[in-house]
Design a protein around this motif. Sequence first.
Motif, PDB file in Angstrom:
ATOM      1  N   VAL A   1       0.824  -1.207   0.000  1.00  0.00           N
ATOM      2  CA  VAL A   1       0.000   0.000   0.000  1.00  0.00           C
ATOM      3  C   VAL A   1       0.861   1.262   0.000  1.00  0.00           C
ATOM      4  N   ASP A   2       0.293   2.333  -0.481  1.00  0.00           N
ATOM      5  CA  ASP A   2       0.992   3.623  -0.468  1.00  0.00           C
ATOM      6  C   ASP A   2       1.300   4.052   0.963  1.00  0.00           C
ATOM      7  N   GLY A   3       2.423   4.748   1.119  1.00  0.00           N
ATOM      8  CA  GLY A   3       2.796   5.252   2.431  1.00  0.00           C
ATOM      9  C   GLY A   3       3.632   4.300   3.254  1.00  0.00           C
ATOM     10  N   GLY A   4       3.846   3.095   2.769  1.00  0.00           N
ATOM     11  CA  GLY A   4       4.646   2.125   3.510  1.00  0.00           C
ATOM     12  C   GLY A   4       6.130   2.266   3.205  1.00  0.00           C
ATOM     13  N   THR A   5       6.924   1.388   3.783  1.00  0.00           N
ATOM     14  CA  THR A   5       8.373   1.396   3.574  1.00  0.00           C
ATOM     15  C   THR A   5       8.708   0.899   2.171  1.00  0.00           C
ATOM     16  N   ARG A   6       9.635   1.562   1.512  1.00  0.00           N
ATOM     17  CA  ARG A   6      10.052   1.188   0.161  1.00  0.00           C
ATOM     18  C   ARG A   6      11.569   1.137   0.054  1.00  0.00           C
ATOM     19  N   TRP A   7      12.045   0.332  -0.911  1.00  0.00           N
ATOM     20  CA  TRP A   7      13.472   0.268  -1.225  1.00  0.00           C
ATOM     21  C   TRP A   7      13.635   0.463  -2.725  1.00  0.00           C
ATOM     22  N   PRO A   8      14.760   1.021  -3.164  1.00  0.00           N
ATOM     23  CA  PRO A   8      14.930   1.308  -4.586  1.00  0.00           C
ATOM     24  C   PRO A   8      15.280   0.096  -5.438  1.00  0.00           C
ATOM     25  N   SER A   9      15.722  -0.998  -4.807  1.00  0.00           N
ATOM     26  CA  SER A   9      16.140  -2.165  -5.576  1.00  0.00           C
ATOM     27  C   SER A   9      16.017  -3.418  -4.725  1.00  0.00           C
ATOM     28  N   ALA A  10      16.082  -4.574  -5.397  1.00  0.00           N
ATOM     29  CA  ALA A  10      16.036  -5.852  -4.683  1.00  0.00           C
ATOM     30  C   ALA A  10      17.250  -5.977  -3.770  1.00  0.00           C
ATOM     31  N   TRP A  11      18.424  -5.528  -4.243  1.00  0.00           N
ATOM     32  CA  TRP A  11      19.620  -5.618  -3.418  1.00  0.00           C
ATOM     33  C   TRP A  11      19.505  -4.726  -2.182  1.00  0.00           C
ATOM     34  N   ASP A  53       8.022  -7.383  -4.277  1.00  0.00           N
ATOM     35  CA  ASP A  53       9.364  -7.882  -3.993  1.00  0.00           C
ATOM     36  C   ASP A  53       9.898  -8.689  -5.164  1.00  0.00           C
ATOM     37  N   ASP A  54      11.123  -9.166  -4.999  1.00  0.00           N
ATOM     38  CA  ASP A  54      11.748 -10.085  -5.946  1.00  0.00           C
ATOM     39  C   ASP A  54      10.956 -11.395  -5.895  1.00  0.00           C
ATOM     40  N   PRO A  55      10.493 -11.903  -7.028  1.00  0.00           N
ATOM     41  CA  PRO A  55       9.714 -13.144  -7.004  1.00  0.00           C
ATOM     42  C   PRO A  55      10.473 -14.321  -6.406  1.00  0.00           C
ATOM     43  N   LEU A  56      11.795 -14.334  -6.551  1.00  0.00           N
ATOM     44  CA  LEU A  56      12.559 -15.455  -6.017  1.00  0.00           C
ATOM     45  C   LEU A  56      12.659 -15.400  -4.494  1.00  0.00           C
ATOM     46  N   ASN A  57      12.417 -14.244  -3.905  1.00  0.00           N
ATOM     47  CA  ASN A  57      12.334 -14.164  -2.450  1.00  0.00           C
ATOM     48  C   ASN A  57      11.105 -14.943  -1.968  1.00  0.00           C
ATOM     49  N   ASP A  58      10.005 -14.783  -2.674  1.00  0.00           N
ATOM     50  CA  ASP A  58       8.776 -15.507  -2.360  1.00  0.00           C
ATOM     51  C   ASP A  58       8.987 -17.012  -2.533  1.00  0.00           C
ATOM     52  N   LEU A  59       9.555 -17.384  -3.660  1.00  0.00           N
ATOM     53  CA  LEU A  59       9.795 -18.801  -3.958  1.00  0.00           C
ATOM     54  C   LEU A  59      10.733 -19.426  -2.936  1.00  0.00           C
ATOM     55  N   ALA A  60      11.737 -18.674  -2.502  1.00  0.00           N
ATOM     56  CA  ALA A  60      12.708 -19.207  -1.550  1.00  0.00           C
ATOM     57  C   ALA A  60      12.063 -19.567  -0.215  1.00  0.00           C
ATOM     58  N   LYS A  61      11.093 -18.763   0.227  1.00  0.00           N
ATOM     59  CA  LYS A  61      10.428 -19.077   1.499  1.00  0.00           C
ATOM     60  C   LYS A  61       9.619 -20.358   1.369  1.00  0.00           C
ATOM     61  N   THR A  62       8.972 -20.541   0.232  1.00  0.00           N
ATOM     62  CA  THR A  62       8.218 -21.773   0.011  1.00  0.00           C
ATOM     63  C   THR A  62       9.165 -22.964  -0.077  1.00  0.00           C
ATOM     64  N   ARG A  63      10.312 -22.790  -0.729  1.00  0.00           N
ATOM     65  CA  ARG A  63      11.271 -23.894  -0.811  1.00  0.00           C
ATOM     66  C   ARG A  63      11.764 -24.301   0.571  1.00  0.00           C
ATOM     67  N   LEU A  64      12.028 -23.322   1.436  1.00  0.00           N
ATOM     68  CA  LEU A  64      12.477 -23.648   2.784  1.00  0.00           C
ATOM     69  C   LEU A  64      11.403 -24.429   3.533  1.00  0.00           C
ATOM     70  N   HIS A  65      10.145 -24.042   3.370  1.00  0.00           N
ATOM     71  CA  HIS A  65       9.045 -24.745   4.021  1.00  0.00           C
ATOM     72  C   HIS A  65       8.976 -26.196   3.523  1.00  0.00           C
ATOM     73  N   ILE A  66       9.068 -26.384   2.216  1.00  0.00           N
ATOM     74  CA  ILE A  66       9.011 -27.731   1.650  1.00  0.00           C
ATOM     75  C   ILE A  66      10.228 -28.545   2.088  1.00  0.00           C
ATOM     76  N   ARG A  67      11.379 -27.900   2.186  1.00  0.00           N
ATOM     77  CA  ARG A  67      12.598 -28.590   2.629  1.00  0.00           C
ATOM     78  C   ARG A  67      12.395 -29.191   4.027  1.00  0.00           C
ATOM     79  N   HIS A  68      11.660 -28.490   4.892  1.00  0.00           N
ATOM     80  CA  HIS A  68      11.403 -28.996   6.243  1.00  0.00           C
ATOM     81  C   HIS A  68      10.528 -30.249   6.216  1.00  0.00           C
ATOM     82  N   HIS A  69       9.573 -30.298   5.268  1.00  0.00           N
ATOM     83  CA  HIS A  69       8.592 -31.389   5.246  1.00  0.00           C
ATOM     84  C   HIS A  69       8.990 -32.543   4.332  1.00  0.00           C
ATOM     85  N   ARG A  70       9.458 -32.216   3.143  1.00  0.00           N
ATOM     86  CA  ARG A  70       9.796 -33.254   2.164  1.00  0.00           C
ATOM     87  C   ARG A  70      10.900 -32.729   1.252  1.00  0.00           C
TER      88      ARG A  70
END
Length: 308
Positions: free
Chosen positions: A144-154, A231-248
Amino acid sequence: MDAVVLAEVLALAGRDVPGLEADGWTPPVQGAVGHAVGVRDASGSPLVLKIYPVAGPDRRDTEVLAQRLLADVPGPRVPRPVTYGDVDRFPGVSFLVMTRLDGTRWADRRASMDAAGTTRLTREVGRALQGLHAVRGRWYGDLVDGGTRWPSAWARAAARSDELLDRYVRTGGPSGLTGRIRRFVAGCQAALALCPGPVLCHNDVNDGNLLISATPDPRLSGVDLERASWDDPLNDLAKTRLHIRHHRPADTAALIEAYGVDGTDAHRRLDAYEVLHALEERLWVAQDRPAGWRHSVDALDAFLAART
């Protein structure tokens, strides 16, 4: 849920949704962002009323915007907002009435599913994330507008790394490992800078937030939304991968293949984000101390050491 607050919210929401009343439905597990109860309108349509605590309006507005952005995106269904507002009688409290999705949480059926079914669902998750990430943003940070922002993924990853490592040190994280993590993330700067741009990210795609069909051969049927951001789409994917790594762990390859990660730099971005997610999880475990927390802390420290 406080009965007085619930009655006030039902009265307010009922101005836009005639006949609104609680119907006794509750989710198997309440989310961390708000408290949800089942309601129905005058025609009997099942809905969900979500009440956000003090300081919750930004969370509500994020959820409403994410639902609207994904309304016409192919893939698993998402709730649709019906009405929302603030509760003046209780300053800072807000609410959202949304459609109720059919299905069962994957977490509640995981134990009864065979390996092939679990892998198939994991592939569906990878494809669903791909669809969600088709929604492009203009900045990195709060939806949403007014929140914290960063200029780049890095810039966002570096700020997050500094904040998490500072907490890691203060909560007893090994100093040698702290330095290794910091150097590892810094070494991924060039790869992270190649992110093509921010997209809509769910930030918590795990089996507790995914609904599957109540059939012998379950399919992904719905996605809950609470923590979306740009955000960077791979940041999203990485969290899901970590979750799956814990289970299977064997299914992490199926997730990445279904999503379509390609190239050394993309895999390096993915690895950097997974390290940060593991670090954040380690901090949560050390602070909240759930059952078996010491074992979990040791396992996460070992994972961080192996990955960096």
